[in-house]
Design an enzyme around this catalytic site. Structure first.
Site, PDB file in Angstrom:
ATOM      1  N   ARG A  70       0.851  -1.184   0.000  1.00 31.24           N
ATOM      2  CA  ARG A  70       0.000   0.000   0.000  1.00 31.24           C
ATOM      3  C   ARG A  70       0.890   1.238   0.000  1.00 31.24           C
ATOM      4  O   ARG A  70       1.671   1.451   0.925  1.00 31.24           O
ATOM      5  CB  ARG A  70      -0.888  -0.016   1.253  1.00 31.24           C
ATOM      6  CG  ARG A  70      -1.891   1.111   1.372  1.00 31.24           C
ATOM      7  CD  ARG A  70      -2.786   0.819   2.588  1.00 31.24           C
ATOM      8  NE  ARG A  70      -3.826   1.822   2.755  1.00 31.24           N
ATOM      9  CZ  ARG A  70      -3.726   2.862   3.558  1.00 31.24           C
ATOM     10  NH1 ARG A  70      -2.619   3.055   4.270  1.00 31.24           N
ATOM     11  NH2 ARG A  70      -4.729   3.718   3.664  1.00 31.24           N
ATOM     12  N   SER A  93     -12.765  -3.479  -0.037  1.00 34.65           N
ATOM     13  CA  SER A  93     -13.041  -2.941   1.293  1.00 34.65           C
ATOM     14  C   SER A  93     -14.541  -2.703   1.426  1.00 34.65           C
ATOM     15  O   SER A  93     -15.146  -2.085   0.552  1.00 34.65           O
ATOM     16  CB  SER A  93     -12.317  -1.604   1.494  1.00 34.65           C
ATOM     17  OG  SER A  93     -10.928  -1.803   1.471  1.00 34.65           O
ATOM     18  N   LYS A 137      -6.227   5.491   8.963  1.00 30.51           N
ATOM     19  CA  LYS A 137      -7.429   5.836   8.189  1.00 30.51           C
ATOM     20  C   LYS A 137      -8.075   7.059   8.828  1.00 30.51           C
ATOM     21  O   LYS A 137      -9.003   6.969   9.617  1.00 30.51           O
ATOM     22  CB  LYS A 137      -8.416   4.658   8.186  1.00 30.51           C
ATOM     23  CG  LYS A 137      -7.973   3.493   7.323  1.00 30.51           C
ATOM     24  CD  LYS A 137      -8.589   3.603   5.949  1.00 30.51           C
ATOM     25  CE  LYS A 137      -8.313   2.377   5.108  1.00 30.51           C
ATOM     26  NZ  LYS A 137      -8.708   2.551   3.726  1.00 30.51           N
TER      27      LYS A 137
END
Length: 204
Positions: free
Chosen positions: A39, A108, A137
């Site tokens: 990521r 997700s 997040k």
């Protein structure tokens, strides 16, 4: 392809201090990580490609699948095992057309509707969350918690991993909610001994 979702590592170089991502991923795999997602949010395409290629050298050697976050082009370029998409990324059916049937596509999902839609559209697995508040997040307002996680798990038949704030103190209740595995960042990469941190999670 049989995938073991038990301990799903998501990379984040901000946790590594002065350590290389390649060696950190190797330590994590030696500790028991079963799946690695690369990521990268704020890098150029070339840099993402180079990082992913470097990580793939390790995952390929240890025969652990590598998943690329968001970027279908990078997944194709390094011949990754799959891609993980968010709700605002390319729809699954088009991603599937590009990647083909053999590749893994994860989605997700933060609620039952998103989960059911993803399964119907052909997702191979779900990343369910965010379960708890997490530093990575910042845009999540309300985590779904354990009850929300259970509800989503009960609404689908495909494999799932819990995402968001999962660590060594709460992962047991997360697994009890019905997911196939946990996805972690800081619970492994944020520790001084990465291999031992992964071992502690997989053994327990």
């Amino acid at each position: 392809m049989e995938i073991d979702y038990s301990l799903y590592l998501i990379t984040d170089r901000s946790f590594l201090k002065d350590r290389s991502l390649k060696s950190a991923v190797e330590e994590a795999i030696l500790g028991g990580v079963t799946l690695v997602q690369v990521r990268e949010k704020n890098v150029s395409t070339r840099e993402f490609y180079n990082i992913a290629l470097e990580v793939k050298e390790v995952t390929k050697y240890y025969k652990v699948p590598i998943i690329i976050n968001d970027r279908i082009d990078i997944a194709q370029a390094i011949d990754a095992e799959g891609v993980h998409l968010g709700q605002s990324d390319m729809p699954i059916k088009f991603a599937r057309k590009i990647l083909g049937k053999e590749k893994i596509i994860g989605i997700s999902s933060g609620n039952i509707k998103e989960a059911i839609d993803a399964e119907k559209d052909g997702a191979d697995y779900l990343g369910i969350g965010t379960v708890f508040y997490t530093g990575t997040k910042k845009d999540i307002k309300t985590p779904i918690g354990i009850e929300g996680l259970k509800e989503v798990c009960n609404s689908i038949k495909i494999p799932s991993v819990a995402i968001g704030g999962v660590n060594e103190t709460n992962f047991k209740e997360v697994l009890d909610a019905g997911v196939n595995g946990i996805s972690v960042i800081s619970a492994i990469l944020g520790k001084d001994d990465i291999k031992q941190a992964a071992k502690n999670l997989i053994n327990r």
